[in-house]
Every structure is written in C-alpha cells, then in structure tokens.
Design a protein around this motif. Structure first.
Motif, PDB file in Angstrom:
ATOM      1  N   ASP A 299     -15.004 -25.624 -13.003  1.00  0.00           N
ATOM      2  CA  ASP A 299     -15.005 -24.172 -13.163  1.00  0.00           C
ATOM      3  C   ASP A 299     -16.227 -23.610 -13.897  1.00  0.00           C
TER       4      ASP A 299
ATOM      5  N   ASP B 240      -9.618 -24.556 -11.816  1.00  0.00           N
ATOM      6  CA  ASP B 240      -8.915 -23.336 -12.204  1.00  0.00           C
ATOM      7  C   ASP B 240      -8.573 -23.314 -13.691  1.00  0.00           C
TER       8      ASP B 240
ATOM      9  N   ALA C 187     -11.710 -20.071 -13.808  1.00  0.00           N
ATOM     10  CA  ALA C 187     -12.192 -19.455 -12.569  1.00  0.00           C
ATOM     11  C   ALA C 187     -11.780 -17.984 -12.461  1.00  0.00           C
ATOM     12  N   ALA C 188     -10.585 -17.655 -12.940  1.00  0.00           N
ATOM     13  CA  ALA C 188     -10.083 -16.282 -12.827  1.00  0.00           C
ATOM     14  C   ALA C 188     -10.879 -15.309 -13.687  1.00  0.00           C
TER      15      ALA C 188
ATOM     16  N   ALA D 294      -9.605 -20.457  -6.328  1.00  0.00           N
ATOM     17  CA  ALA D 294      -9.716 -21.797  -6.907  1.00  0.00           C
ATOM     18  C   ALA D 294      -8.560 -22.688  -6.491  1.00  0.00           C
TER      19      ALA D 294
ATOM     20  N   ALA E 277      -6.043 -25.204  -7.902  1.00  0.00           N
ATOM     21  CA  ALA E 277      -5.477 -25.398  -9.236  1.00  0.00           C
ATOM     22  C   ALA E 277      -4.609 -26.653  -9.269  1.00  0.00           C
TER      23      ALA E 277
ATOM     24  N   LYS F  48      -5.282 -20.781  -5.381  1.00  0.00           N
ATOM     25  CA  LYS F  48      -5.147 -19.441  -5.937  1.00  0.00           C
ATOM     26  C   LYS F  48      -6.218 -18.548  -5.294  1.00  0.00           C
TER      27      LYS F  48
END
Length: 376
Positions: free
Chosen positions: A284, A312, A315-316, A324, A326, A365
């Motif tokens: 990430d 993940d 990443a968010a 991503a 996860a 995700k």
C-alpha cells in the motif's frame, strides 16, 4: 550490543499500536528497561505526536476494536507469546485478531517484536518460553528462501504448540507438517487481475516488493494467472524498489538481490514500455507513492492508468482512494489463536490430531481507482 533509544522507541510504538493501550510498568519489564527510561520514551513519542499519554499508560492514536464481552485478563493468567517482525504494519490487524480470541478465552497475550537481523525470532521465542509462554504464534520476517530454511529447524523443535501466522511453510521443509494460518494470495492476485480484465484492460503490470513471502507468492501467482488468461495480451512483473525488473516469461528473482536499492521503480517508464493501461501495486505505501509519482509525471489515475493496490492497510487514504485487495488480516490472527487454543486445550496423552493448514480468502474493495480501459 545495547539497543539504541531510536530502536527501542520503535518497539514501544509498535507495541502501543498493536495493543491499543499499554501500561508503562508492564512494557518496561517486557522490554527489559527501567520504568524511568520507558516514561522518557513515551514522553518523546507523545511530543512527536505518535502516541497519547495517560496516567501510567500509553495509548495508540489509532482506534483498536473493543473486545466486547471478553472477561478481563489477569496479569498472572497463562500466556501465549506472539512474535512479529518490527516495522510491519501489515500484521497489526492480525495481532488485534489474535488478542481478541486469546483474551476471550482468558489467556494473556505477550507481544514480542523481533528486530531485523538473523536469529531475532528464535531469540524472541526463547524469551517467551523463559517467561512461561504455553504456546506461540509466530510470523517470521522471511526476507528470502534461505531465511525460512534457517528458521524451519528451530520452529519444528519447539517444546510447546506453535502456529505459523500469515506464513506458508515451504513444501518438504521441516515445517510442512506444522499448523499454519495464512491468506490465499493466489486468489488475491486472481481478484486483482479479474477486476482489471473485466474493465477491458489487456496490458497489465504488477509492481511488487521483494522482501516478504507475500510479495514472492503474489509475483508468482500474477505471472501464472496472467500467462493463462487469453484476454491478457501483455504483462510484466517489476520490483517496486530498485532498478531491476523481471518481465514475462521470467517473473522471478533471487531474494535479496536488490535490498539495498531504495529508489522506487519508474512506473511511468514501465507502463510506456509495455503499453500498459493498468497496474497492480504491492504494498500500500509503495502504491500511494507510485500514484504520486505518476501524477507528477503527468499520468492521471484512473483516467490514464487504472490501479489496484494490494494489502489494504492505507489504500483507502490515497488520493484518489485506491481499489485494493484486502487479505483478511484480523481474521488470520483470530483463526491462528483459536487453532493454538484448540491445541493447548487437548488433554495430555490423547492421540495426535491431523496438522491443519488453513487459508483464508482475501476480498476486493472497489473504490474507483480502476475504471474502463481507454478506447483504442
């Protein structure tokens, strides 16, 4: 050799992040330093804005899920040692999952953070056993195949039950017949590629690290899947850090050959070389840095290049937030702890049960950093 203040504070920070809150006196005893020294470390970390200070405790700035319904664990309760490498944020969620399962069973978890040098995990295991650990959860660093081979002997000879966490024993090694719980990273590679192919991408690059079992498994899986899918016209595997790259049909490299290289790969040049419209990026933090690198070079994500991150962890938080894969990190820790508890709960003298090797599936995700491939 005496541990320096900077290295010790890193271990304090990782313990706080993994547990959510620690008592200064207890952590001082665990790290083998005076309470005064530990207080100074906490004060310095708080001054830098990395932890919160409380009355006799240090708290993480990041929320840790509450263990609802779990009974309080007495400090004198039986303990299980959990050994993880330092500077490995990927495993923090696994640590939380293990802690939840152990505390729900009234078993205390003692976290041991191994430094990055040969034999560190073995030393931590010895320390855990000397402190009375009834069992161990172990996640060795394993930068390369040689490191895993060295660890296999002592791990296989431990005098207490042990479960490997997020590590897959090499076939035929002394650990092949050993309990383990890990993510199915082959399936994770499939999720990433399938998502990009479904969006019309036909030329895809994987940029991955070269310093962990996850990275090596992911690279091999990506190469195998991409070469088997007729929709993929061209693919390549490059190392996230360093200048060396491996392209189809030879995606593997000898572990450790570029560990000293610090610079990120020039992803824009790689995309241009292969005519790629999409990239899978591991891990990430590297993914976020590579997206920034692309932006600075005039390549827009996702308009010009679709991106799927792997792990993940953060990443968010990207700009844009990254789609991503996860891995089920917290569930891995919980399942590993439950398997160890099962082993510890078996009456002495009963017939041995079959070794268990559990694999849990990652999930995708979707956050919008991957879109339909440009026409033409």
């Amino acid at each position: 050799m005496r541990e320096g203040a900077a290295a010790r504070r890193e271990r304090v920070l990782e313990a706080v992040r993994a547990r959510g809150q620690v008592r200064v006196t207890a952590l001082a005893a665990e790290l083998g330093v005076s309470v005064v020294t530990l207080r100074r470390d906490v004060e310095e970390l708080a001054r830098r804005g990395e932890v919160q200070r409380g009355h006799g405790v240090a708290r993480s700035l990041y929320p840790v899920p509450e263990q609802r319904g779990a009974p309080p664990v007495d400090a004198s309760a039986p303990s299980v040692g959990l050994i993880v490498p330092e500077h490995h944020s990927y495993l923090f969620e696994a640590v939380r999952g293990a802690r939840a399962a152990l505390e729900a069973a009234g078993v205390r978890m003692a976290l041991h953070i191994a430094r990055h040098h040969p034999g560190a995990e073995e030393a931590m295991a010895r320390q855990a056993l000397e402190q009375g650990a009834r069992g161990l959860l172990v996640s060795p660093r394993w930068r390369g195949a040689a490191a895993s081979a060295l660890d296999a002997t002592w791990l296989a000879q431990l005098p207490v039950p042990a479960v490997l966490m997020e590590r897959r024993p090499a076939p035929g090694s002394p650990l092949h017949a050993h309990d383990s719980v890990c993510s199915d990273h082959w399936y994770g590679a499939h999720l990433a590629l399938d998502h990009l192919v479904s969006l019309g991408h036909r030329r895809i690059v994987l940029a991955a690290r070269d310093d962990s079992p996850t990275a090596r498994t992911l690279r091999a899986a990506f190469a195998h899947i991409a070469s088997e899918r007729p929709e993929v016209e061209k693919w390549a595997v490059v190392l996230t850090a360093g200048s060396a790259a491996a392209s189809a049909p030879d995606p593997t490299r000898r572990p450790g050959t570029d560990e000293q290289e610090a610079s990120l790969v020039d992803l824009r040049a790689v995309l241009r070389e292969h005519g790629a419209t999409a990239a899978v990026l591991h891990a990430d933090v590297d993914a976020l840095m590579l997206v920034q690198q692309l932006r600075e070079g005039g390549v827009r994500v996702p308009q010009d290049c679709s991106v799927v991150a792997y792990d993940d962890v953060v990443a968010a938080l990207g700009s844009p937030p990254l789609t991503a894969v996860a891995p089920p990190k917290e569930a891995i820790g919980r399942a590993a702890a439950e398997l160890l508890l099962h082993r510890l709960g078996r009456p002495a003298g009963t017939a041995p049960e079959a070794v268990r090797r559990l694999e849990l599936l990652p999930e995708l995700k979707v956050r919008g950093s991957a879109v339909e491939a440009p026409a033409g």
